[in-house]
Scaffold this motif. Structure first.
Motif, short mmCIF file in Angstrom:
data_model
loop_
_atom_site.label_atom_id
_atom_site.label_comp_id
_atom_site.label_asym_id
_atom_site.label_seq_id
_atom_site.Cartn_x
_atom_site.Cartn_y
_atom_site.Cartn_z
N LEU A 15 0.85 -1.19 0.00
CA LEU A 15 0.00 0.00 0.00
C LEU A 15 0.88 1.24 0.00
N TYR A 16 0.40 2.30 -0.65
CA TYR A 16 1.15 3.55 -0.56
C TYR A 16 0.20 4.74 -0.51
N TYR A 17 0.66 5.82 0.11
CA TYR A 17 -0.13 7.04 0.23
C TYR A 17 -0.16 7.77 -1.10
N THR A 18 -1.30 8.39 -1.38
CA THR A 18 -1.49 9.00 -2.69
C THR A 18 -2.43 10.20 -2.59
N HIS A 19 -2.57 10.94 -3.70
CA HIS A 19 -3.49 12.06 -3.85
C HIS A 19 -3.34 13.08 -2.71
N ARG A 20 -4.44 13.47 -2.06
CA ARG A 20 -4.34 14.57 -1.10
C ARG A 20 -3.48 14.20 0.10
N THR A 21 -3.45 12.92 0.45
CA THR A 21 -2.57 12.48 1.54
C THR A 21 -1.12 12.71 1.16
N ALA A 22 -0.77 12.41 -0.09
CA ALA A 22 0.60 12.65 -0.55
C ALA A 22 0.91 14.15 -0.57
N LEU A 23 -0.06 14.97 -0.97
CA LEU A 23 0.14 16.42 -0.93
C LEU A 23 0.49 16.88 0.49
N TYR A 24 -0.18 16.31 1.45
CA TYR A 24 0.07 16.67 2.86
C TYR A 24 1.45 16.20 3.32
N ILE A 25 1.81 14.98 2.97
CA ILE A 25 3.12 14.45 3.35
C ILE A 25 4.24 15.27 2.71
N HIS A 26 4.03 15.74 1.49
CA HIS A 26 5.02 16.58 0.80
C HIS A 26 4.93 18.06 1.21
N LYS A 27 4.08 18.36 2.17
CA LYS A 27 3.95 19.71 2.74
C LYS A 27 3.51 20.75 1.71
N LEU A 28 2.64 20.32 0.81
CA LEU A 28 2.04 21.25 -0.14
C LEU A 28 0.71 21.77 0.36
N ILE A 29 0.14 21.11 1.34
CA ILE A 29 -1.03 21.62 2.06
C ILE A 29 -0.73 21.55 3.55
N ASN A 30 -1.34 22.43 4.31
CA ASN A 30 -1.01 22.55 5.73
C ASN A 30 -2.06 22.00 6.67
N ASP A 31 -3.32 22.07 6.26
CA ASP A 31 -4.37 21.67 7.19
C ASP A 31 -4.38 20.16 7.36
#
Length: 293
Positions: free
Chosen positions: A95-111
């Protein structure tokens, strides 16, 4: 006799689990621990893995933790309490993290998100890889309809967990990263920015995606993005949507953006599905929401 022998080694068994690097176990892993340590812990040959597990659950900090999707329930065993982030990559292999979860892990979103997206790739034999031919009529029809989203959703702790069953990509663009003191599998930055354009329903919308493209400017390689896009081999011309967003962000070099145009502009395409008010970019042959102007 089984219980008494187990109890005489209880402190040793507890210390073993405390010191091991793992905190989440499958039943098979518990059974393997029993076989590896049976002699050392002087446990009888008659003790089965099921009995060993039963005693662990009763006398130690090992807990059964389950996550229930409409299609199936998965159960694992954790030493003490574990975070949802650690658990959500454990109940199926790869399994791997993707989409908005990946955006969060890459610190492109903060909330902090209340949804977790994990992807489990189809087997290669069952993955169609979108092999059918493309036409303008097919594009127009597909993007006039609502995008399909998964119903394979589970409530787990304070999150909704979305289990996606994506096409087989041979883990293209999936990397190991550290997040919340855990080593996780997640799509890299370029793959993530592609995925959210392909499935914007798994984000908070096109404005969020556009902002992520702006924020990623100093961290992505357009060359790597194009290589990844080619490996994913979508039938739809998503490079037109990606090029449009790169240009719309107003932070990328035109020479870099032109590399997306060089992939071809054969068809009219769409940035989103079911757009009620849309405009047309002649430069990218792309319909996009009017509110982006």
């Amino acid at each position: 006799m089984e219980i008494s022998k187990f109890e005489t080694k209880l402190d040793v068994i507890k210390n073993y689990f405390k010191q091991t690097k793992k905190s989440i176990f499958t039943f098979t892993e518990i059974a393997n621990i029993l076989e590896d340590k049976r002699l050392e812990w002087n446990l009888p040959n008659t003790m089965t893995a099921f009995k060993f597990l039963e005693l662990l659950l009763k006398h130690t900090d090992l807990k059964k933790t389950s996550i229930k999707f409409p299609s199936r329930e998965y159960s694992l065993f954790s030493w003490g309490d574990v975070s949802a982030w650690a658990y959500c990559l454990s109940f199926i292999k790869n399994l791997y993290y993707t989409h908005r979860t990946a955006l969060y892990i890459h610190k492109l979103i903060n909330d902090p998100p209340d949804k977790i997206y994990v992807n489990f790739e189809q087997r290669r034999s069952s993955a169609s890889n979108y092999s059918s031919s493309l036409s303008q009529e097919r594009i127009d029809f597909a993007f006039s309809r609502t995008q399909r989203v998964t119903t394979n959703i589970a409530n787990f702790k304070e999150y909704k967990v979305y289990l996606l069953n994506g096409q087989n990509t041979n883990m293209c663009g999936v990397i190991e990263a550290y997040f919340n003191q855990n080593k996780v599998l997640v799509t890299n930055l370029e793959r993530t920015l592609i995925d959210v354009v392909v499935r914007p329903s798994y984000t908070n919308g096109i404005l969020e995606i556009l902002n992520c493209y702006k924020l990623a400017k100093e961290r992505i390689s357009i060359e790597n993005l194009i290589r990844t896009l080619k490996k994913l081999a979508f039938v739809y011309p998503y490079h037109q949507a990606i090029g449009f967003l790169l240009e719309k962000s107003r932070v990328y070099d035109q020479n870099e953006i032109s590399k997306l145009k060089n992939l071809g502009l054969k068809y009219d395409f769409y940035l989103e599905r079911e757009m009620s008010e849309k405009k047309y970019s002649k430069e990218w042959k792309l319909y996009y929401p009017k509110f982006l102007d």
